[in-house]
Motif scaffolding. Sequence first.
Motif, PDB file in Angstrom:
ATOM      1  N   SER A   9      54.786  61.312  26.424  1.00 29.18           N
ATOM      2  CA  SER A   9      56.211  61.416  26.776  1.00 29.18           C
ATOM      3  C   SER A   9      56.535  60.821  28.128  1.00 29.18           C
ATOM      4  O   SER A   9      57.695  60.481  28.398  1.00 29.18           O
ATOM      5  N   ALA A  10      55.518  60.648  29.011  1.00 27.95           N
ATOM      6  CA  ALA A  10      55.803  60.098  30.344  1.00 27.95           C
ATOM      7  C   ALA A  10      54.512  59.611  30.993  1.00 27.95           C
ATOM      8  O   ALA A  10      53.449  60.204  30.817  1.00 27.95           O
ATOM      9  N   ILE A  11      54.640  58.501  31.745  1.00 28.01           N
ATOM     10  CA  ILE A  11      53.559  58.025  32.629  1.00 28.01           C
ATOM     11  C   ILE A  11      54.155  58.046  34.028  1.00 28.01           C
ATOM     12  O   ILE A  11      55.103  57.302  34.328  1.00 28.01           O
ATOM     13  N   ILE A  12      53.633  58.908  34.913  1.00 27.16           N
ATOM     14  CA  ILE A  12      54.259  59.168  36.219  1.00 27.16           C
ATOM     15  C   ILE A  12      53.397  58.559  37.321  1.00 27.16           C
ATOM     16  O   ILE A  12      52.276  59.026  37.558  1.00 27.16           O
ATOM     17  N   SER A  61      57.151  68.516  39.359  1.00 29.63           N
ATOM     18  CA  SER A  61      58.423  68.402  38.638  1.00 29.63           C
ATOM     19  C   SER A  61      58.265  67.597  37.351  1.00 29.63           C
ATOM     20  O   SER A  61      58.843  67.945  36.322  1.00 29.63           O
ATOM     21  N   ALA A  62      57.439  66.530  37.396  1.00 30.78           N
ATOM     22  CA  ALA A  62      57.287  65.661  36.231  1.00 30.78           C
ATOM     23  C   ALA A  62      56.384  66.269  35.160  1.00 30.78           C
ATOM     24  O   ALA A  62      56.558  66.000  33.971  1.00 30.78           O
ATOM     25  N   ALA A  63      55.409  67.084  35.582  1.00 32.06           N
ATOM     26  CA  ALA A  63      54.418  67.598  34.630  1.00 32.06           C
ATOM     27  C   ALA A  63      54.780  68.966  34.052  1.00 32.06           C
ATOM     28  O   ALA A  63      54.141  69.411  33.092  1.00 32.06           O
ATOM     29  N   ALA A  64      55.765  69.619  34.611  1.00 33.10           N
ATOM     30  CA  ALA A  64      56.075  70.987  34.184  1.00 33.10           C
ATOM     31  C   ALA A  64      56.401  71.043  32.698  1.00 33.10           C
ATOM     32  O   ALA A  64      57.219  70.267  32.202  1.00 33.10           O
ATOM     33  N   GLY A  65      55.712  71.940  31.980  1.00 35.21           N
ATOM     34  CA  GLY A  65      55.975  72.153  30.566  1.00 35.21           C
ATOM     35  C   GLY A  65      55.173  71.294  29.619  1.00 35.21           C
ATOM     36  O   GLY A  65      55.309  71.425  28.402  1.00 35.21           O
ATOM     37  N   ALA A  66      54.303  70.405  30.128  1.00 33.07           N
ATOM     38  CA  ALA A  66      53.505  69.541  29.247  1.00 33.07           C
ATOM     39  C   ALA A  66      52.418  70.349  28.549  1.00 33.07           C
ATOM     40  O   ALA A  66      51.884  71.310  29.106  1.00 33.07           O
TER      41      ALA A  66
END
Length: 302
Positions: free
Chosen positions: A37-40, A50-55
Amino acid sequence: MTIVDVRILVEGASDVEVVSKALQGLALGSEYNITISAIIPTTNVEIAKSAAAGADLLIIATDADRVGRDLAERLYNELNEMVGHVERMKLPLGHDLEHVDVELVRKELRNTLVRAGLKSLQVLPDYMEIRKELLDVKGKYDQLANDYEALYKEHEELQKKYEELHAEYTRLRSENEGLRELLDKKSRPVKIEEAWKGLFPAEPVPKERIIAIAVEKLGLAGKIIVGQGYIFAEDESLIEELLKTVYLSLAVKEELEEKEGPKPPKPPEERPAPEPEEPNIVENPELKPDEIESLLKGVGDE
């Protein structure tokens, strides 16, 4: 089947290009039922949080050198409690897009996903045990909920009965107070002098015989009893009305006598006329007030 949410943390923008290129040769949806869903690209812990919360799965992809290891360890310690699982992935040194072996990165990415899956299997027994405990707790909760509902209904019924009983209690209490007031109004034998002085303190007390005659003439025999200096009636108001009547009669008689003047003496008669009987007069001087009460009770029973 639920899709697993995977996010990848890299150190910089060039790493995003390398990882994206490696992902093009993987059928993650069909093979692993996952989605990236995302590459940060960040080394800032707060941005990473903030970007990884809930993964469901977070992959920390850093260089294999010491700096990369330190960064991965620091991010792992900060983010481990925020996601379902954290896995480390090592990128080859000098991995710019022109010189890096994309297949090597792709292989490392696949191995990282496999390691994450295998580690998840290791905790599966613990998960199943926790799930069993959760189901037991849910069963107990459902039972308690049913018990609560039954108790609540019983409480409502008891509350309704309590309100009914309280209303009945209030009614009986009011009735009891009314009976008490009625009993308090029932007079006991009182002295004629006290009853008279209570109404006419400045007037002389009439003879008991006069009061007894008034009882007979007014048709109050049985309702009022006079004797031995006492007077009794179940209703105190009868005594008061009787004494007021006697007082009025005596006052009228006295006024008439004053207007008519003294009467001449009567000639002697050969035979004295018999004295009228005195009704309702107890002549026994030994009769006590408590004996009068006993007599009155007998009259009430009749």
